[in-house]
Design a protein around this motif. Structure first.
Motif, PDB file in Angstrom:
ATOM      1  N   ALA A 219       0.848  -1.194   0.000  1.00  0.00           N
ATOM      2  CA  ALA A 219       0.000   0.000   0.000  1.00  0.00           C
ATOM      3  C   ALA A 219       0.882   1.241   0.000  1.00  0.00           C
ATOM      4  O   ALA A 219       1.877   1.310   0.725  1.00  0.00           O
ATOM      5  CB  ALA A 219      -0.914   0.004   1.211  1.00  0.00           C
ATOM      6  N   ILE A 220       0.506   2.186  -0.824  1.00  0.00           N
ATOM      7  CA  ILE A 220       1.294   3.406  -0.915  1.00  0.00           C
ATOM      8  C   ILE A 220       0.593   4.509  -0.131  1.00  0.00           C
ATOM      9  O   ILE A 220      -0.571   4.799  -0.372  1.00  0.00           O
ATOM     10  CB  ILE A 220       1.475   3.804  -2.396  1.00  0.00           C
ATOM     11  N   PRO A 221       1.286   5.092   0.841  1.00  0.00           N
ATOM     12  CA  PRO A 221       0.636   6.121   1.661  1.00  0.00           C
ATOM     13  C   PRO A 221       0.333   7.374   0.845  1.00  0.00           C
ATOM     14  O   PRO A 221       1.046   7.701  -0.095  1.00  0.00           O
ATOM     15  CB  PRO A 221       1.662   6.410   2.759  1.00  0.00           C
ATOM     16  N   GLY A 256      -7.409   4.632 -15.554  1.00  0.00           N
ATOM     17  CA  GLY A 256      -8.001   3.468 -14.922  1.00  0.00           C
ATOM     18  C   GLY A 256      -6.988   2.797 -14.003  1.00  0.00           C
ATOM     19  O   GLY A 256      -5.795   2.768 -14.290  1.00  0.00           O
ATOM     20  N   PHE A 257      -7.474   2.306 -12.879  1.00  0.00           N
ATOM     21  CA  PHE A 257      -6.630   1.584 -11.916  1.00  0.00           C
ATOM     22  C   PHE A 257      -5.598   2.472 -11.214  1.00  0.00           C
ATOM     23  O   PHE A 257      -4.612   1.984 -10.679  1.00  0.00           O
ATOM     24  CB  PHE A 257      -5.924   0.407 -12.611  1.00  0.00           C
ATOM     25  N   HIS A 258      -5.819   3.790 -11.211  1.00  0.00           N
ATOM     26  CA  HIS A 258      -4.872   4.675 -10.533  1.00  0.00           C
ATOM     27  C   HIS A 258      -5.318   5.090  -9.134  1.00  0.00           C
ATOM     28  O   HIS A 258      -4.702   5.921  -8.504  1.00  0.00           O
ATOM     29  CB  HIS A 258      -4.572   5.906 -11.390  1.00  0.00           C
ATOM     30  N   GLY A 259      -6.445   4.533  -8.681  1.00  0.00           N
ATOM     31  CA  GLY A 259      -6.827   4.782  -7.290  1.00  0.00           C
ATOM     32  C   GLY A 259      -7.972   5.763  -7.085  1.00  0.00           C
ATOM     33  O   GLY A 259      -8.184   6.232  -5.963  1.00  0.00           O
ATOM     34  N   LYS A 260      -8.738   6.045  -8.123  1.00  0.00           N
ATOM     35  CA  LYS A 260      -9.847   7.003  -7.981  1.00  0.00           C
ATOM     36  C   LYS A 260     -10.936   6.478  -7.047  1.00  0.00           C
ATOM     37  O   LYS A 260     -11.337   7.147  -6.097  1.00  0.00           O
ATOM     38  CB  LYS A 260     -10.488   7.298  -9.353  1.00  0.00           C
ATOM     39  N   SER A 261     -11.403   5.260  -7.347  1.00  0.00           N
ATOM     40  CA  SER A 261     -12.485   4.709  -6.523  1.00  0.00           C
ATOM     41  C   SER A 261     -12.016   4.468  -5.096  1.00  0.00           C
ATOM     42  O   SER A 261     -12.786   4.634  -4.146  1.00  0.00           O
ATOM     43  CB  SER A 261     -13.006   3.405  -7.133  1.00  0.00           C
ATOM     44  N   THR A 262     -10.759   4.085  -4.963  1.00  0.00           N
ATOM     45  CA  THR A 262     -10.231   3.840  -3.624  1.00  0.00           C
ATOM     46  C   THR A 262     -10.300   5.112  -2.782  1.00  0.00           C
ATOM     47  O   THR A 262     -10.689   5.076  -1.611  1.00  0.00           O
ATOM     48  CB  THR A 262      -8.779   3.337  -3.714  1.00  0.00           C
ATOM     49  N   LEU A 263      -9.969   6.234  -3.385  1.00  0.00           N
ATOM     50  CA  LEU A 263     -10.058   7.514  -2.672  1.00  0.00           C
ATOM     51  C   LEU A 263     -11.512   7.832  -2.331  1.00  0.00           C
ATOM     52  O   LEU A 263     -11.826   8.201  -1.195  1.00  0.00           O
ATOM     53  CB  LEU A 263      -9.449   8.635  -3.530  1.00  0.00           C
ATOM     54  N   ASN A 416      -0.817   7.155 -10.223  1.00  0.00           N
ATOM     55  CA  ASN A 416      -0.107   6.145  -9.435  1.00  0.00           C
ATOM     56  C   ASN A 416      -0.466   6.217  -7.952  1.00  0.00           C
ATOM     57  O   ASN A 416       0.416   6.248  -7.089  1.00  0.00           O
ATOM     58  CB  ASN A 416       1.405   6.289  -9.603  1.00  0.00           C
ATOM     59  N   TYR A 417      -1.754   6.287  -7.694  1.00  0.00           N
ATOM     60  CA  TYR A 417      -2.319   6.314  -6.334  1.00  0.00           C
ATOM     61  C   TYR A 417      -2.073   7.621  -5.587  1.00  0.00           C
ATOM     62  O   TYR A 417      -2.383   7.711  -4.406  1.00  0.00           O
ATOM     63  CB  TYR A 417      -1.791   5.139  -5.469  1.00  0.00           C
ATOM     64  N   GLN A 418      -1.487   8.613  -6.253  1.00  0.00           N
ATOM     65  CA  GLN A 418      -1.267   9.881  -5.566  1.00  0.00           C
ATOM     66  C   GLN A 418      -2.153  10.969  -6.139  1.00  0.00           C
ATOM     67  O   GLN A 418      -2.262  11.096  -7.355  1.00  0.00           O
ATOM     68  CB  GLN A 418       0.199  10.320  -5.696  1.00  0.00           C
TER      69      GLN A 418
HETATM   70  P1  ADP Z   1      -9.676   3.361 -10.393  1.00  0.00           P
HETATM   71  O1  ADP Z   1     -10.982   3.663  -9.737  1.00  0.00           O
HETATM   72  O2  ADP Z   1      -8.857   4.595 -10.637  1.00  0.00           O
HETATM   73  O3  ADP Z   1      -9.811   2.546 -11.621  1.00  0.00           O
HETATM   74  P2  ADP Z   1      -9.136   1.802  -8.004  1.00  0.00           P
HETATM   75  O4  ADP Z   1      -9.341   2.809  -6.948  1.00  0.00           O
HETATM   76  O5  ADP Z   1     -10.194   0.805  -8.215  1.00  0.00           O
HETATM   77  O6  ADP Z   1      -8.780   2.500  -9.394  1.00  0.00           O
HETATM   78  O7  ADP Z   1      -7.761   1.099  -7.659  1.00  0.00           O
HETATM   79  C1  ADP Z   1      -7.184   0.113  -8.475  1.00  0.00           C
HETATM   80  C2  ADP Z   1      -6.396  -0.864  -7.633  1.00  0.00           C
HETATM   81  O8  ADP Z   1      -5.296  -0.221  -7.024  1.00  0.00           O
HETATM   82  C3  ADP Z   1      -7.208  -1.494  -6.523  1.00  0.00           C
HETATM   83  O9  ADP Z   1      -6.931  -2.864  -6.504  1.00  0.00           O
HETATM   84  C4  ADP Z   1      -6.691  -0.816  -5.283  1.00  0.00           C
HETATM   85  O10 ADP Z   1      -6.773  -1.647  -4.150  1.00  0.00           O
HETATM   86  C5  ADP Z   1      -5.270  -0.479  -5.632  1.00  0.00           C
HETATM   87  N1  ADP Z   1      -4.818   0.737  -4.928  1.00  0.00           N
HETATM   88  C6  ADP Z   1      -5.480   1.900  -4.835  1.00  0.00           C
HETATM   89  N2  ADP Z   1      -4.795   2.797  -4.100  1.00  0.00           N
HETATM   90  C7  ADP Z   1      -3.668   2.189  -3.707  1.00  0.00           C
HETATM   91  C8  ADP Z   1      -2.531   2.587  -2.919  1.00  0.00           C
HETATM   92  N3  ADP Z   1      -2.455   3.808  -2.379  1.00  0.00           N
HETATM   93  N4  ADP Z   1      -1.561   1.683  -2.730  1.00  0.00           N
HETATM   94  C9  ADP Z   1      -1.632   0.456  -3.277  1.00  0.00           C
HETATM   95  N5  ADP Z   1      -2.654   0.016  -4.013  1.00  0.00           N
HETATM   96  C10 ADP Z   1      -3.673   0.866  -4.250  1.00  0.00           C
END
Ligand code: ADP
Ligand code: MG
Length: 567
Positions: A219-221, A256-263, A416-418
């Motif tokens: 996990a990246i802070p 895509g997959f850069h952490g938008k939904s996660t945020l 890249n998750y930032q």
């Molecule tokens: P998006 O909505 O941009 O397509 P997601 O938020 O679904 O992307 O994240 C894609 C993947 O990356 C998920 O499996 C998530 O768990 C992982 N991820 C998100 N943020 C981080 C982070 N800070 N560090 C490591 N992995 C992360």
């Protein structure tokens, strides 16, 4: 009665039929605590028996600082429940005999710290409410096993978890302090002009879609972009830096997959306090933030969705819109209007779970399908008016369309998750590629219409049998003969909340449903009672398996009842 009375009773009924267990019901003095057996199960396979332990909080040695204030008391009780649970795991033998024989269990939280009624502070006492499967072989009482549970196991569990001297004093203080810090942060948001705050170094990703614990490795802070960098002063942790999300319209973009939904998910959960170590314990969101999504198939009862939908084929009414089978767009519109009806201040929307035709309508489509042939006014043409007219902010994940560039106040790009703040860049792009789409949103947002539910909606009875209200999993309520599907209420986090919602609907219908009262007014009265009197006011006896939901999820459940009728 003394504990010796309990011992005698168990010895007497040993080897007899299960029904004889009824004799153990009662209150017993165990010296340092009282054991109360409230309800005895009818057979070894039935729901286990309900038991309480009650003791003086002073004699247990807990300093008042831990439980004096409301927010600290909730965290204190949460911690004690978890401790009791851990001790059960360690010190009881568990299943022995038939069915639920021998099991001991207590309702505890996971990543969130919610108010629950498993552990309560009641005056000068603390009370722990849990369940015990009274042991039997077949239907024959296993007295020796029962004695072991009540005279060896539970006393050990109590000793290891309910006394200040035997628990980790630093850990409980931290649990309580961290909860209070979150409450303070949430309280600071409004005056700082914010709807959410995400502290630097937060760990947002979760283990999986079904496991809400923090991702274990890799996990990246989070680092806050300097443009949104803010500081807050917390009572316990002191100064904390992070990313403030201001009121207004905030767009989250990125590949895509850069952490938008996660945020966004972390922001959704920021309406609750989290346990230390969760990774999101300094991510806080306005408590009236509501996740909105499409939910085709749901029922809608006379919702005014006219700000978004008008001129349906065959003149179908959208001011009092009814359907048993909503489409993606009408369901998303109803979800917004119903949230606004009960006081939402922030909407959280993810393109992943939205209806495309509700979110966008580009210039080419505008040319092909004229406005008078398209019932939907897309959200992009309303999102700003929502803020201007009603003061309701939106945080929106939208990686798929640049049309929102024109209406966003702040744009955050996940890279890249930032998070990076790209507002300036976005404004430049918007100026260079001027959008030729026409704003179809009108001059104002439109009306939010209060509705008044009718009592005929809430009849859970099954003929002459007792009313049955329960939860089946965390997102289904069984309400009498019907079930309520809450699978799209994404901010519902705990099955005990779901159970409480079922009870609150019943309480509302019995006590506050009135032809002159709107749903919102009724809900406010219910929430106030439960906050003041505790979750126990919902049921005539102690159960210990309820947790506090928000008004949005309670109203959300009512809105999803297939039997709901409004005036
Ligand atoms: P998006 O909505 O941009 O397509 P997601 O938020 O679904 O992307 O994240 C894609 C993947 O990356 C998920 O499996 C998530 O768990 C992982 N991820 C998100 N943020 C981080 C982070 N800070 N560090 C490591 N992995 C992360
Ligand atoms: Mg996504």
């Amino acid at each position: 009665m003394t504990k010796e009375d309990l011992r005698r009773t168990i010895n007497r009924i040993d080897g007899r039929g299960y029904k004889a267990y009824k004799d153990v019901k009662g209150e017993y003095d165990f010296g340092l605590y009282r054991l109360i057996i409230d309800h005895v199960q009818g057979d070894p396979f039935a729901a286990p028996s309900r038991v309480r332990v009650r003791l003086s909080i002073e004699r247990a040695g807990f300093p008042r600082d831990l439980w004096g204030k409301r927010v600290r008391r909730i965290a204190f009780c949460d911690y004690i429940g978890r401790q009791f649970h851990r001790a059960i795991r360690r010190l009881t033998k568990g299943h022995r005999g038939m069915g639920k024989s021998g099991m001991v269990d207590i309702d505890v939280g996971r990543q969130e710290i919610l108010e629950r009624n498993a552990v309560i502070v009641d005056g000068r006492d603390m009370e722990v409410c849990f369940v015990v499967g009274l042991p039997a072989a077949g239907r024959t009482i296993l007295g020796r096993e029962a004695l072991e549970i009540f005279f060896e196991e539970i006393p050990k569990v109590v000793d290891k978890s309910l006394f200040y001297r035997s628990i980790d004093q630093k850990e409980i203080l931290r649990h309580v302090d961290v909860a209070e810090d979150q409450e303070v942060m949430r309280g600071l948001l409004d005056e700082r002009g914010l709807v959410a705050f995400v502290a630097g170094e937060s760990m947002l990703p979760r283990r999986s879609g079904v496991d809400d614990r923090p991702l274990e490795a890799g996990a990246i802070p989070l680092k806050a972009p300097f443009e949104l960098d803010l500081e807050m002063e917390l009572p316990h942790r002191g100064r904390i830096k992070g990313m403030g999300i201001p009121k207004g319209v905030t767009l989250i973009v990125g590949g895509g997959f850069h952490g938008k939904s996660t945020l966004l998910n972390a922001i959704e959960r920021g309406v609750y306090n989290h346990i230390p170590g969760d990774g999101r314990e300094y991510v806080v969101t306005n408590g009236a933030a509501v996740k909105i999504r499409a939910e085709d198939g749901r029922r809608i009862e006379k919702a005014n969705i006219s700000p978004f939908i008008t001129n349906l084929p065959f003149g179908k009414d959208t001011v009092r819109f009814c359907t048993d089978n909503a489409s993606g767009s009408t369901s998303q519109a109803a979800n917004i209007m119903e949230a606004l009806e009960v006081g939402a201040q922030v909407l959280l929307i993810d393109e992943d779970t939205s209806a495309t035709n509700f979110m966008v309508r580009d210039e080419r489509m505008q040319e092909l399908v004229a406005k008078d042939r398209e019932p939907i006014t897309p959200f992009v043409d309303k999102v700003h008016k929502l803020y201007a007219d009603l003061g309701v902010s939106t945080i929106l994940v939208m990686g798929g369309s640049g049309d929102y560039f024109d209406v966003a106040d702040i744009v955050i790009m996940m890279d890249n998750y930032q998070p990076l703040c790209v507002t300036q860049h976005v404004k430049e792009i918007a100026a260079r590629h001027v959008s030729r789409r026409v704003d179809e949103g009108g001059d104002t947002f439109g009306e939010v219409t209060p509705r008044r539910p009718l009592s005929a909606s809430f009849d859970p009875s099954r003929g002459k049998r007792e009313v049955k209200i329960d939860a089946k999993g965390s997102r289904t309520i069984l309400y009498g003969t019907t079930s309520i599907d809450l699978s799209c209420l994404e901010q519902l986090v705990d099955m005990s909340q779901t159970r409480a919602i079922g009870r609150m609907i019943h309480y509302y219908s019995e006590k506050y449903l009135h032809s002159s009262r709107s749903l919102k007014e009724g809900m406010e009265l219910v929430m106030k009672d439960v906050e003041e009197m505790g979750l126990d006011c919902l049921i005539p006896y102690r159960v210990g398996n309820l947790a506090m939901p928000r008004v949005f999820e309670v109203a959300g459940a009512i809105n999803r009842m297939r039997s709901l009728k409004v005036e």
